[in-house]
Design an enzyme around this catalytic site. Structure first.
Site, PDB file in Angstrom:
ATOM      1  N   ASP A   1      -8.825 -25.778  55.289  1.00 42.57           N
ATOM      2  CA  ASP A   1      -8.486 -26.164  53.917  1.00 42.57           C
ATOM      3  C   ASP A   1      -8.732 -25.019  52.919  1.00 42.57           C
ATOM      4  O   ASP A   1      -9.557 -24.147  53.164  1.00 42.57           O
ATOM      5  CB  ASP A   1      -9.316 -27.401  53.521  1.00 42.57           C
ATOM      6  CG  ASP A   1      -8.712 -28.125  52.327  1.00 42.57           C
ATOM      7  OD1 ASP A   1      -7.539 -27.883  52.002  1.00 42.57           O
ATOM      8  OD2 ASP A   1      -9.434 -28.942  51.717  1.00 42.57           O
TER       9      ASP A   1
ATOM     10  N   ASN B   1       0.266 -35.077  54.691  1.00 45.03           N
ATOM     11  CA  ASN B   1       0.787 -33.853  54.070  1.00 45.03           C
ATOM     12  C   ASN B   1       2.290 -33.893  53.789  1.00 45.03           C
ATOM     13  O   ASN B   1       2.814 -33.033  53.076  1.00 45.03           O
ATOM     14  CB  ASN B   1       0.429 -32.612  54.913  1.00 45.03           C
ATOM     15  CG  ASN B   1      -1.025 -32.208  54.814  1.00 45.03           C
ATOM     16  OD1 ASN B   1      -1.617 -31.704  55.774  1.00 45.03           O
ATOM     17  ND2 ASN B   1      -1.645 -32.418  53.647  1.00 45.03           N
TER      18      ASN B   1
END
Ligand code: IPE
Ligand code: IPE
Ligand code: MG
Length: 255
Positions: free
Chosen positions: A33, A81
């Site tokens: 991330d 996502n």
């Protein structure tokens, strides 16, 4: 230059850590991330952050292999996502194809086995083709296994597992009394893979974001404020060092 000897304490000069080579985790999972924030800080488009993140994969996988880690699971694209702008999703898929095309020979040469967790049927066709090629080519390799979590969600994985299990029950391949935690693991994408010892999340967030929900029951969590493109070998060493100094009790009491 660092040399590792089995069973000996090893000095890692850069951050002066002594890793116990007898207690190297088998499986490390990483929520990669912070690519977007890394790019934003540099006034670059988010996709440049993802590109820089791919470079980190190259370095960290190599280091993990060198340390003797057997499985590395990388969260690359979650079932959530897809909510991102079409352009970003497209760029991520392109990067995956590029990565596999460019790296496959080198990965194969180094004995890396490529495996995917998640429903890849939803991915663009050229991604599916490259993934299948990479899996097939590296199938018999015995080095580190790189599990790429793609269109992966922990809840989705559990529901999928339940559906497969019910199907087997309907076809009388299993009985209700056969169902237990251990056998259910055969219905997950991670069938045959030990649970992650450590889950690493850089970027400052301290959440799982639907990653390995079943498998993380007794994983050690390791967070860092560094964004993934800035994650270095020394950070991996730090995570392993910290892991080696934690007391894993699995519900029991300290010996
Ligand atoms: C992780 O970086 C990569 C993917 C989720 C594909 P992000 O894109 O989430 O980066 P941040 O969280 O916006 O900084
Ligand atoms: C998790 O990161 C997914 C990947 C790294 C692939 P996100 O950036 O999507 O997670 P949230 O939205 O911050 O929880
Ligand atoms: Mg993020």
């Amino acid at each position: 230059m660092i040399t590792f000897f089995k069973g000996e304490k090893v000095d890692e000069t850069e951050n002066d850590l002594s890793l116990d080579m007898e207690n190297i985790p088998k499986h490390i999972a990483i929520i990669m991330d912070g690519n977007g924030r890394w790019a934003k800080k540099r006034k670059l488009p988010r996709t440049m952050g993802h590109k820089a993140g791919v470079e980190t994969i190259r370095r960290i996988l190599k280091e993990a292999d060198k340390l003797g880690i057997k499985y590395m699971t990388l969260y690359a694209f979650s079932t959530e996502n897809w909510k991102r702008p079409k352009e970003e999703v497209g760029a991520l898929m392109k990067l995956l194809v590029q990565y596999l095309r460019q790296e496959i020979n080198e990965l194969h040469k180094n004995g890396v086995k490529i495996n995917v967790l998640g429903d890849i049927s939803m991915l663009p066709e050229e991604c599916i083709i490259e993934i299948e090629k990479a899996k097939e080519k590296t199938n018999l390799n015995t080095g580190i296994t790189m599990n790429i979590a793609l269109n992966y969600g922990g809840r989705d994985e559990i529901i999928r597992g339940i559906k497969l299990l019910v199907e087997d029950a309907k076809n009388e391949k299993i009985n209700l009394s056969d169902i237990n935690e251990h056998m259910f693991e055969n219905y997950l994408y991670t069938k045959g893979i030990p649970d992650p010892d450590i889950i690493i999340r850089p970027s400052g967030e301290q959440r799982l974001s639907n990653f390995l929900l079943w498998q993380c029951a007794y994983s050690e969590f390791w967070y860092s404020d560094i964004c993934w493109p800035d994650f270095k070998e020394k950070d991996l060493h730090q995570a392993i060092y910290d892991f080696q100094h934690r007391d894993r009790r699995f519900g029991g009491i300290k010996k």
